[in-house]
Scaffold this active site. Structure first.
Site, short mmCIF file in Angstrom:
data_model
loop_
_atom_site.label_atom_id
_atom_site.label_comp_id
_atom_site.label_asym_id
_atom_site.label_seq_id
_atom_site.Cartn_x
_atom_site.Cartn_y
_atom_site.Cartn_z
N CYS A 280 43.64 44.62 48.03
CA CYS A 280 44.87 44.31 47.29
C CYS A 280 45.24 45.37 46.26
O CYS A 280 46.28 46.00 46.38
CB CYS A 280 44.72 42.96 46.61
SG CYS A 280 44.32 41.66 47.77
N LYS A 340 33.30 43.85 45.80
CA LYS A 340 32.91 43.07 44.62
C LYS A 340 31.93 42.00 45.08
O LYS A 340 31.81 41.76 46.30
CB LYS A 340 34.12 42.44 43.94
CG LYS A 340 34.83 41.40 44.79
CD LYS A 340 35.89 40.67 43.99
CE LYS A 340 36.45 39.52 44.81
NZ LYS A 340 37.43 38.73 44.09
C1 UGA Z 1 43.09 40.49 43.39
C2 UGA Z 1 43.69 39.64 42.26
O1 UGA Z 1 42.67 39.35 41.28
C3 UGA Z 1 44.25 38.33 42.79
O2 UGA Z 1 44.88 37.61 41.73
C4 UGA Z 1 45.28 38.64 43.88
O3 UGA Z 1 45.79 37.45 44.46
C5 UGA Z 1 44.62 39.46 44.98
O4 UGA Z 1 44.10 40.68 44.39
C6 UGA Z 1 45.68 39.77 46.01
O5 UGA Z 1 46.65 40.44 45.67
O6 UGA Z 1 45.60 39.24 47.12
P1 UGA Z 1 40.75 40.49 44.72
O7 UGA Z 1 41.23 41.77 45.33
O8 UGA Z 1 40.17 39.44 45.58
O9 UGA Z 1 41.98 39.77 43.92
O10 UGA Z 1 39.63 40.87 43.68
P2 UGA Z 1 39.46 40.96 42.10
O11 UGA Z 1 38.53 39.91 41.67
O12 UGA Z 1 40.76 41.02 41.41
O13 UGA Z 1 38.73 42.37 41.97
C7 UGA Z 1 39.39 43.56 42.41
C8 UGA Z 1 38.54 44.77 42.11
O14 UGA Z 1 38.50 45.02 40.71
C9 UGA Z 1 37.09 44.64 42.54
O15 UGA Z 1 36.66 45.86 43.09
C10 UGA Z 1 36.35 44.32 41.27
O16 UGA Z 1 35.00 44.72 41.29
C11 UGA Z 1 37.17 45.14 40.27
N1 UGA Z 1 37.09 44.64 38.88
C12 UGA Z 1 37.57 43.42 38.56
C13 UGA Z 1 36.54 45.45 37.89
O17 UGA Z 1 36.10 46.58 38.17
N2 UGA Z 1 36.52 44.99 36.60
C14 UGA Z 1 37.00 43.78 36.26
O18 UGA Z 1 36.94 43.43 35.05
C15 UGA Z 1 37.54 42.97 37.25
#
Ligand code: UGA
Length: 467
Positions: A280, A340
């Site tokens: 995403c 993640k």
């Molecule tokens: C993300 C959004 O959080 C959702 O709200 C959205 O619906 C989704 O994209 C989408 O557009 O379909 P997702 O890709 O499942 O969800 O994962 P996240 O939990 O947001 O994490 C994304 C990335 O950011 C991961 O690689 C995670 O490790 C990283 N991350 C997240 C960080 O490096 N630091 C943080 O504090 C949070």
């Protein structure tokens, strides 16, 4: 109870379909891939997602059916949710050809008033285009409306995100259309679902019932892109702050505690690491940048968010070099390959990008991931790469341990056992799962992202390996 069709049985479609059935609606999930449809009919669960197996089991062949017949599903439904893929093109725009082809397919089967809803992440104006395409393909203008109902599901918690959302956004340009969408979510916004004894348990801090935010279709389309871009910006911001922390010897966890306690900022999405990945954020940032460019706005802030994100993996690789000097022939234990924790998804995983660079530099890698190793083994036929059955197997005899995904179990390693398994007691943590002091107490040299390095004091048994 509404009759709903969900087109596309990928992540969003499957979760939305199962959850709408859970809310009491009759759902037909449509996919043009017969193999997928058969597998779903048989009871397969194609993605690793908490509570999804339970929901599919509960509703399959009752309120949830699967088919390849788009026309029949559209005819039977009051609302049709489009949840097909929108992969990026070479220049970063979203490829909307699947959305267009579904819109064409729906047009011929509109025989009474229906609402067509974009559920996939799409750029602004997509709803206008869907309407145009449907009109061109013979759909009577008074018999349909097109709405945008973006999803905010995270992989790993998609079911609870759907059922216990912070908010529900419906972008509709007519009252009649907004009313149909409101009905779809009534069990959530009216609170009835949360009183069901069999309801899926929500997170402790869930605030129910969720508010319903009604906007125009264009605003809803923009909300989705702007939301993901803002979250990615928070991550890049904290990664930049972590870099400064390293330069001055501050601790990013303390800094984040300080800034995240400001209620205007909030503590979430401020975890530094090796950068965001997944299907995403990387894709949506590029798409949003293209949308802005098309509208005549040069959104350079997004360029910087993307640049910082890419820089994170290089910063991590520099740490590996700093810890190990030369890389050729080094044996590394890698914990985590998924983008993640809590998912088996490898798409745009920064862990995979790092592993590829290390293999290119001549390292040998023993990797362990509780869910994603199977997929990785299928796509990684590299000579230096092997897969371990447990974290400790991966660590055995390794020159260093690299933590690349924030799986909960990696934050709860038996550190003495890890120390004993490693050839050198070196840990390079791309996810800040540990406190430096704790690692030093266990005799481990510890490098992380924006926290001070930890070097254990010379203690007879635990530091012998460093001598
Ligand atoms: C993300 C959004 O959080 C959702 O709200 C959205 O619906 C989704 O994209 C989408 O557009 O379909 P997702 O890709 O499942 O969800 O994962 P996240 O939990 O947001 O994490 C994304 C990335 O950011 C991961 O690689 C995670 O490790 C990283 N991350 C997240 C960080 O490096 N630091 C943080 O504090 C949070």
């Amino acid at each position: 109870m509404m009759k709903l069709a969900v087109i596309g049985s990928g992540y969003v479609g499957l979760v939305a379909g199962a959850c709408f059935a859970e809310l009491g609606h009759e759902v037909i999930l449509v996919d043009n891939d017969a193999v997928k449809v058969n597998a779903l009919q048989r009871g397969d669960v194609p993605i690793h997602e908490q509570f999804l197996p339970e929901l599919l089991e509960r509703h399959r062949n009752r309120r949830l059916s699967f088919t390849g017949d788009l026309a029949a599903a559209v005819k039977a439904s009051d609302a049709i949710f489009i949840a097909v893929g929108t992969p990026p093109t070479e220049d970063g725009e979203a490829d909307l050809s699947y959305v267009e082809s579904v819109a064409r397919g729906i047009a011929g089967s509109i025989d009474r008033y229906k609402v067509v809803v974009e559920k996939s992440t799409v750029p602004v104006y997509t709803s206008t285009w869907i309407r145009k395409i449907m009109l061109l393909n013979g759909a009577p203008p008074e018999l349909f409306d097109v709405a945008s109902n973006p999803e905010f599901l995270r992989e790993g918690t998609a079911v609870t995100d759907f059922l216990f959302p912070d908010r529900i956004v419906i972008g509709a340009d007519t009252l009649r259309c907004a009313e149909v969408l409101r009905e779809c979510y009534q069990p959530l916004v009216g609170g009835a679902y949360y009183l069901c004894p069999e309801a899926i348990p929500g997170p402790e801090d869930a605030s129910v019932p969720p508010p319903l935010i009604c906007t125009s279709a264009k605003s809803a389309e923009l909300i989705k892109h702007a939301c993901n871009a803002f979250l990615a910006m928070k991550i890049s911001f904290v990664n930049a702050v972590a870099s400064i922390c390293e330069s001055v010897g501050a601790n990013v966890k303390q800094v984040v505690h300080g800034i995240g306690s400001d209620s205007r900022i909030g503590p979430r999405f401020l975890r530094p690491g090796i950068g965001y990945g997944g299907s995403c954020f990387p894709k949506d940032l590029l798409a949003f940048r293209s949308v802005a460019r098309e509208c005549g706005y040069d959104f350079r802030l997004l360029d910087e968010v993307i640049r910082i994100n890419e820089e994170q993996r290089h910063r991590f690789l520099r740490k590996v070099r700093k810890a190990l000097w030369t890389l050729k022939g080094k044996r590394l234990a890698v914990l985590g390959l998924a983008f993640k924790g809590g998912t088996d998804d490898l798409r745009e995983s920064p862990a995979i990008a790092i592993v590829k660079c290390l293999l290119q530099a001549g390292c040998e890698i023993a990797a362990y991931d509780p869910a994603a190793a199977g997929h990785a083994a299928e796509s990684f036929a590299h000579r230096g790469m092997s897969f371990a059955d447990t974290a400790y197997d991966a660590l055995q005899g390794a020159d260093a341990l690299l933590i690349l995904t924030d799986w909960e179990e990696f934050a709860a390693l038996d550190l003495d056992r890890a120390y004993d398994a490693l050839r050198y007691p070196i840990v390079i943590d791309g996810r800040n799962l540990y406190e430096p002091e704790l690692m030093a107490e266990h005799g481990l040299v510890y490098y992380s992202m924006g926290q001070p390095d930890a070097v254990p004091e010379k203690r007879a048994t635990r530091t012998l390996k460093l001598a």
